[in-house]
Design an enzyme around this catalytic site. Structure first.
Site, mmCIF file in Angstrom:
data_model
loop_
_atom_site.group_PDB
_atom_site.id
_atom_site.type_symbol
_atom_site.label_atom_id
_atom_site.label_comp_id
_atom_site.label_asym_id
_atom_site.label_seq_id
_atom_site.Cartn_x
_atom_site.Cartn_y
_atom_site.Cartn_z
ATOM 1 N N GLY A 25 28.607 26.402 -4.846
ATOM 2 C CA GLY A 25 27.298 25.918 -5.263
ATOM 3 C C GLY A 25 26.548 25.123 -4.208
ATOM 4 C CB ILE A 26 27.402 22.762 -1.494
ATOM 5 C CG1 ILE A 26 28.451 23.330 -0.528
ATOM 6 C CG2 ILE A 26 28.057 21.872 -2.538
ATOM 7 C CD1 ILE A 26 29.029 22.286 0.417
ATOM 8 C CB SER A 27 27.080 27.759 0.513
ATOM 9 O OG SER A 27 27.879 26.871 1.263
ATOM 10 N N PRO A 29 25.680 34.159 -1.374
ATOM 11 C CG PRO A 29 26.394 36.367 -1.659
ATOM 12 C CD PRO A 29 25.783 35.437 -0.646
ATOM 13 C CG PHE A 59 33.413 34.369 -4.426
ATOM 14 C CD1 PHE A 59 33.941 35.438 -3.739
ATOM 15 C CD2 PHE A 59 33.225 33.174 -3.754
ATOM 16 C CE1 PHE A 59 34.299 35.326 -2.404
ATOM 17 C CE2 PHE A 59 33.576 33.038 -2.418
ATOM 18 C CZ PHE A 59 34.115 34.126 -1.741
ATOM 19 N NE ARG A 60 36.148 34.092 -10.102
ATOM 20 C CZ ARG A 60 36.695 33.660 -8.993
ATOM 21 N NH1 ARG A 60 36.021 32.825 -8.215
ATOM 22 N NH2 ARG A 60 37.907 34.044 -8.637
ATOM 23 C CG ASN A 102 32.022 26.663 -0.087
ATOM 24 O OD1 ASN A 102 32.350 27.168 -1.161
ATOM 25 N ND2 ASN A 102 31.070 25.741 -0.002
ATOM 26 C CG ASP A 111 29.955 28.592 3.737
ATOM 27 O OD1 ASP A 111 30.285 27.529 4.317
ATOM 28 O OD2 ASP A 111 29.521 28.612 2.562
ATOM 29 C CG HIS A 116 40.180 28.827 -1.518
ATOM 30 N ND1 HIS A 116 39.227 28.832 -2.511
ATOM 31 C CD2 HIS A 116 41.281 28.238 -2.066
ATOM 32 C CE1 HIS A 116 39.727 28.257 -3.599
ATOM 33 N NE2 HIS A 116 40.957 27.895 -3.351
ATOM 34 C CB CYS A 148 52.915 39.057 15.955
ATOM 35 S SG CYS A 148 51.308 38.967 16.819
ATOM 36 C CB CYS A 191 47.378 41.887 17.295
ATOM 37 S SG CYS A 191 48.375 40.676 18.170
#
Length: 288
Positions: free
Chosen positions: A45-47, A53, A55-56, A127, A129, A146, A157, A178
């Site tokens: 909600g702060i972004s 957007p 997520f839900r 977030n 972001d 997250h 690895c 990698c």
């Protein structure tokens, strides 16, 4: 300890720490020597006012707009097993969400202002972001519960992958591999099927040490993040800046609830603290 229903505290119950359960009383407390360690907890909600957007949300959320990627189910884009088989959908999404395309909101700048004033003990964010970083909040003050786009590594690895290389691949919509083992590389975002970062568990008891907890822009539905506000001491003031009541906030004697838009909420708080002009000037520096 998530998004449970709770009754607002009875008005006849006096606060233990604040002079009253008002924004003005909270601002007075924040200006006092008793408040020197603030823990902030934030969600999508702060972004949203930056154009990212959440997520839900049923019509505008990230998951609602992933149909074009032909996923078996929306959350598969963040599923580690699916990523191993088919990394293309995630990298199509990463092309849109990668840091550098969005400006931090004034709420992000408010967190930076708390740091500048020596008040920020830690920011816990859900977030990915990196807008807190772009607003100038230092790395050592941030716990990205997250994960985020701030770092990337090989899923096989675990070797770190250079930032400039992944930027180039994402811009070109290519899948990075990698340099050491040719395994798939991904940003260190926590996918379904992965453990939360060690930093989260190392710092998760900090709300118990805080003089004030500020919760902004989160539904507090995802554990174990959702339990963080409950770890504050009973007499520690908690401020909720959110569109709805969540997580039992508002039920304790020193809870202050500010329902509505996060950016409007932090402007009100900054004004009550006498910081509004300073906050607006700090946010102006984030303009492209």
């Amino acid at each position: 300890m998530g998004n449970e229903e709770s009754s607002p505290v009875d008005e006849s119950v006096p606060p233990q720490t604040l002079s009253s359960r008002t924004l003005e009383a909270l601002a007075e407390y924040m200006a006092s020597p008793r408040c020197s360690k603030i823990v902030v907890m934030t969600g999508a909600g702060i972004s949203t006012s930056a154009g990212i957007p959440d997520f839900r949300s049923p019509d505008t959320g990230l998951y609602a707009n992933l149909a074009r990627l032909n996923l078996p189910y929306a959350e598969a884009v963040f599923d580690i097993s699916f990523f191993r088989q088919n990394p293309e959908p995630f990298y199509a999404l990463a092309h849109e969400l990668y840091p550098g395309k969005y400006r931090p909101t004034i709420t992000h700048s408010f967190i930076r202002l708390l740091h500048d004033k020596g008040l920020l003990l830690k920011l816990f964010t859900q977030n990915i972001d990196c807008l807190e970083r772009e607003a100038g909040v230092p790395d050592d003050k941030i716990v990205e519960a997250h994960g985020s786009f701030a770092r990337q590594s090989c899923i096989e690895c675990k070797h770190p992958y250079p930032e400039e290389d992944i930027k180039r691949h994402i811009a070109a919509k290519e899948i990075p591999r990698c340099h050491s083992c040719k395994g798939l590389v991904k940003p260190e975002i926590v996918f379904f099927g992965e453990q939360l970062p060690e930093a989260f568990f190392r710092n998760r008891m900090l709300p118990a040490q805080a003089d004030l907890c500020i919760v902004m822009g989160t539904s507090l539905t995802v554990q174990p993040f959702a339990s963080l506000p409950q770890l504050a001491a009973r007499s520690t003031p908690r401020l909720l800046v959110n569109k709805e009541r969540v997580g039992g906030l508002g039920s304790a004697s020193d809870d202050v609830v500010l329902l509505g838009d996060c950016d409007e909420g932090v402007r009100k708080l900054a004004k009550a603290c006498g910081w509004l002009e300073e906050l607006e000037a700090l946010w102006a520096k984030t303009a492209p």
